[in-house]
Design a protein around this motif. Structure first.
Motif, short mmCIF file in Angstrom:
data_model
loop_
_atom_site.label_atom_id
_atom_site.label_comp_id
_atom_site.label_asym_id
_atom_site.label_seq_id
_atom_site.Cartn_x
_atom_site.Cartn_y
_atom_site.Cartn_z
N MET A 6 37.86 42.43 38.60
CA MET A 6 39.28 42.28 38.88
C MET A 6 39.60 40.89 39.44
SD MET A 6 39.77 46.13 40.41
CE MET A 6 41.32 45.78 41.23
N LYS A 7 38.75 40.39 40.32
CA LYS A 7 38.98 39.08 40.92
C LYS A 7 38.85 37.97 39.87
CE LYS A 7 37.26 38.40 45.09
NZ LYS A 7 36.37 38.43 46.27
N LYS A 8 37.87 38.10 38.97
CA LYS A 8 37.72 37.10 37.91
C LYS A 8 38.96 37.07 37.03
CE LYS A 8 32.66 37.00 37.47
NZ LYS A 8 31.51 37.34 36.59
N ARG A 9 39.48 38.26 36.71
CA ARG A 9 40.68 38.32 35.88
C ARG A 9 41.86 37.66 36.58
NH1 ARG A 9 43.22 40.92 31.77
NH2 ARG A 9 45.40 41.48 32.09
N THR A 10 42.05 37.98 37.84
CA THR A 10 43.16 37.41 38.61
C THR A 10 43.05 35.89 38.68
OG1 THR A 10 43.36 39.44 39.92
CG2 THR A 10 44.29 37.41 40.85
N LYS A 11 41.85 35.41 38.94
CA LYS A 11 41.65 33.97 39.05
C LYS A 11 41.92 33.27 37.72
CE LYS A 11 38.33 30.75 41.12
NZ LYS A 11 36.99 30.62 41.75
N ARG A 12 41.51 33.90 36.61
CA ARG A 12 41.68 33.30 35.29
C ARG A 12 43.16 33.17 34.93
NH1 ARG A 12 39.04 36.80 32.78
NH2 ARG A 12 40.67 37.88 31.63
N LEU A 13 43.99 34.10 35.42
CA LEU A 13 45.41 34.11 35.06
C LEU A 13 46.31 33.46 36.11
CD1 LEU A 13 45.73 37.74 33.60
CD2 LEU A 13 45.57 35.60 32.34
N THR A 14 45.71 32.78 37.09
CA THR A 14 46.50 32.20 38.19
C THR A 14 47.63 31.30 37.70
OG1 THR A 14 44.65 32.32 39.75
CG2 THR A 14 46.39 30.72 40.22
N ALA A 15 47.33 30.42 36.77
CA ALA A 15 48.35 29.47 36.29
C ALA A 15 49.51 30.21 35.61
CB ALA A 15 47.72 28.46 35.33
#
Length: 801
Positions: free
Chosen positions: A265-274
């Motif tokens: 979940m954290k990887k997904r959130t970080k990837r979509l930050t922009a």
């Protein structure tokens, strides 16, 4: 210490019950006197522990085992004696340890064949006997003291009870009809849960009434109690305006770590930050100066707790379903980006701490007012909260939002109705407002559509993808080998036209279910899977999994999605996957949302049992060119817009009005449309105050027999809106639609209001929680409330933002 002494006592009894050979018995005759005296000391101590056991069980969490509640035991004198008792008992244990060490030294001498003690060791041995006797005497003295204290305490309570006998009797107050019954229950069961003692219940009538009037609310306040503290409600915190956030580093800290699911979940959130940051800027411009109060929100992901089994975490790296974790990651991010205060829990201990759950088994209310305006959880978390919040669950359940992948229809949600009419399942019967259940796709308007997001491409990325597509490359939807079983026929046809790729998980050897002509990449990280989709022409599903996020990701990356049509449709009546779920929905394809809300040319739904139709679809798809497409409601901005509207406008803590106007109630504010097909809100009628969606969006049709309101509204390009049912729940609505009602009755039925033929009978709804867009019966023509919706945002009407 209590358990330590019990252990010593039990060990001593076991030794005394054992048998010895005669030589060993003779060897131990000399120290028998010591063992005898020691046994007396142990048994005296065990007797004392047993006598005080009831007091120990009532101790507060974290108290010493030898600290007795001052409410029960009395004043400073009692506490001083008890401290002395605790010190003496601790000293006794230390001396017992010293005795054991000396005893071990003696055993070593006997093992060497010397049955006589050396002269220099005799005085200490003799001194031990005296010490043991002194300790036994101390224990006896303490027992006498405790007995005196208990007698004093009982006398004190007797005087208090005598002085307040009238004040500590259950009052006969019609405003509190359950008071006397609750006192009787407390009298018999107050020891069933330690939480009652935590709140001061000690077995007296006064403590029962104090608890039932000040902690719970079944009895009136006692006039002799100091009501100042009880009546002083905590001052509400000053309202803080929510501000959009774009930096998600603090959110990543809030999400925690230690589980594969959280890492995903954290990887997904970080990837979509922009993308989230860009969406926040766009929505902020759209809302302009709209004031948004910051909400305090608890997010409890129940299915990740150890108590629920946490079945997902071990499967993250083995091809297991990730749809729930995708959705939860996006919900957390959307709430945080919108600027609300967030607390995240993935364990029962964290949940109890954040809610203020008292120690015990969950029978008592929370120790403090709920500090959260909203709680987002799932069915596992809902069950955990009910078990541990006591009566507070009923008080605060209107603040709960349940993330429910497949939805819960009203017929399954109403406990009494579900039980009586065969809709009871393991997942329904919560008596919530059906809109409190939030789904992954817009299955039924009875629930709120929460959704998730797919990665949105900019125009440059779209051009690059369109130019780099392989015209003959297909990717199969399915990471588990079982999905491929029995699909050789389809794969053989597809293989004639396209190169087939798979992403099936395996550890050491290729799964036998995957044919040799398939290029299997194994389980891919999300970025690599995205790259595979950007090259492929076709993304093909074999019927399972149902309604996951992957088809939307494929369509967003320029793939055509091919899926199977189900005939007959899959439901709880004929398919194990849906059995037991709180919905009677019929699924006509693997991904109904893709079929109904996207459709061709991006989505093709064919009969896989018809080889000719399947092959013709493959040929047509190879000739079809599509651009990457993503529905607005599955973009970051679309999800932010939707959740913002829910938080601003949905309030389920306001008591609903009566569901049923009388048969001859005042006229409804509707007029028959000029074409005489449906009802509209009269232009000269004032809008219902506080209604959301706004009442002017309402349109009402009478469905054909056997047609659900969900489908009836879709037939007219509209969405069924259950919050409008109360406006239609009157005889006047039928009259204005020119429906001849020979009789009008009110009942609990999830299909009402409706008109029945033959018989010319009109039926009105008696229970507000049973208003339902879902459900049909050939006997009834249902009266259906519909509304318009924003383009690409089916959850919101034109004037809903």
């Amino acid at each position: 210490m209590h358990s330590f002494v019990k252990h010593l006592c039990s060990q001593y009894v076991v030794e005394r019950q054992g048998t010895m050979a005669l030589p060993a018995l003779l060897t131990r005759l000399l120290p028998l006197r010591r063992l005898f005296v020691l046994g007396i000391g142990f048994f005296t101590l065990c007797f004392l522990m047993t006598s005080l056991g009831g007091q120990f069980s009532a101790r507060r969490l974290g108290d010493s085992p030898f600290t007795i509640r001052t409410e029960v035991m009395g004043g400073p004198e009692s506490r001083g004696v008890l401290r002395k008792m605790s010190d003496l008992l601790e000293l006794m244990v230390k001396r017992m340890d010293a005795l054991a060490r000396l005893e071990n030294g003696s055993e070593l001498h006997r093992a060497g064949g010397d049955l006589h003690f050396p002269a220099d060791r005799m005085p200490p041995g003799a001194g031990l006997m005296e010490r043991i006797q002194a300790i036994a005497q101390n224990v006896s003295d303490i027992a006498v003291k405790v007995d005196q204290i208990l007698r004093h305490s009982l006398l004190l309570h007797s005087k208090v009870s005598e002085g307040r006998r009238d004040q500590c009797e259950a009052p006969s107050d019609p405003k509190f009809p359950d008071c006397s019954g609750k006192v009787e229950w407390m009298r018999a069961r107050w020891t069933s849960d330690p939480c009652y003692a935590f709140f001061g219940v000690d077995g007296t009538e006064c403590s029962f009434l104090i608890y039932l009037s000040e902690v719970e609310w079944f009895c009136p306040p006692l006039p002799w109690r100091n009501q100042t503290a009880a009546q002083r409600a905590p001052k509400p915190l000053p309202k803080v305006q929510a501000v959009f956030r774009s930096n998600l580093s603090h959110l990543l800290d809030l999400m925690g770590s230690g589980k594969e699911s959280l890492i995903f979940m954290k990887k997904r959130t970080k990837r979509l930050t922009a993308q989230w940051a860009l969406a926040a800027r766009r929505l902020a411009q759209k809302l302009g100066a709209t004031q948004r109060d910051q909400k305090q929100i608890l997010v409890h992901i129940g299915f990740l707790t150890e108590e629920s089994g946490d079945v997902f975490s071990p499967r993250v790296l083995k091809g297991g379903p990730l749809g729930e974790m995708v959705q939860w990651a996006d919900i957390l991010t959307a709430l945080y980006v919108l600027g609300h205060g967030l607390r995240v829990t993935v364990s029962l201990k964290e949940l109890q701490s954040n809610l203020g759950v008292p120690p015990g088994r969950g029978s008592c209310p929370l120790t403090m007012p709920l500090p959260f305006d909203l709680i987002y959880t799932d069915y596992h978390g809902l069950q955990q909260m009910k078990q541990h919040m006591g009566l507070s669950f009923k008080k605060y359940r209107c603040r709960i939002r349940v993330i429910d992948t497949f939805g819960t229809e009203p017929a399954y949600n109403h406990e009494e109705y579900a039980t009586l009419h065969g809709y009871r399942t393991n997942w329904g019967y919560w008596n919530l407002n059906p809109k409190q259940f939030m789904t992954m796709f817009p299955h039924t308007p009875d629930n709120s559509f929460m959704g998730f997001v797919s990665e949105e491409l900019n125009e440059t990325e779209k051009r690059l993808i369109k130019g780099g597509k392989a015209s003959n490359m297909a990717v199969v939807y399915g990471k588990e080998a079982s999905i491929w079983k029995g699909k050789e026929k389809f794969l053989g046809i597809l293989n004639k036209y396209m190169e087939i790729h798979g992403t099936v998980y395996y550890e050491s050897q290729r799964p036998p279910e995957v044919p040799a002509f398939v290029k299997n990449h194994g389980l891919l990280p999300q970025p690599e899977f995205q790259q595979l989709l950007r090259k492929a022409k076709l993304f093909i599903g074999f019927g399972f999994p149902y309604e996951g996020p992957a088809p939307l990701e494929a369509i967003a990356n320029g793939c055509i999605f091919l899926q199977s049509r189900f005939s007959p449709p899959h439901s709880s009546l004929n398919h194990e996957f849906f059995r037991g779920k709180p919905t009677s929905r019929e699924v006509f394809s693997q991904h109904p949302y893709a079929e109904n809300f996207i459709g061709k040319p991006h989505v093709w739904t064919v009969d896989y049992n018809n080889s000719e139709e399947f092959e013709a679809a493959i040929k047509a798809i190879m000739r079809t060119q599509v651009d990457p497409y993503l529905p607005y409601e599955y973009t970051c901005e679309g999800m932010l817009e939707r959740i913002h509207a829910y938080i601003q406008h949905q309030d389920f803590c306001i008591a609903p009005g009566p569901a049923l106007p009388e048969a001859h109630a005042p006229q409804s504010p509707f007029v028959l449309a000029p074409n005489a097909t449906h009802l509209e809100w009269a232009r000269n009628t004032s809008l219902a105050p506080g209604a959301w969606p706004p009442a002017h969006a309402l349109r009402a049709w009478l469905a054909v027999p056997g047609r659900a309101c969900t489908d009836t509204c879709l037939d007219h390009g509209l969405i069924c809106e259950p919050s409008f049912f109360p406006f239609l729940n009157s005889q006047d609505a039928f009259l204005k639609l020119q429906v001849p009602c020979d009789s009008t009755e009110s009942e609990m039925n999830h299909l009402y209001p409706a008109f029945a033929q033959p018989g010319q009978e009109c039926y009105l709804q008696k229970e507000p929680l049973l208003f339902s867009c879902a459900g049909s019966n050939t006997k009834y023509r249902r009266l259906c409330p519909c509304r318009d919706f924003r383009k690409g945002q089916v959850a919101l009407c034109q004037g809903c933002l």
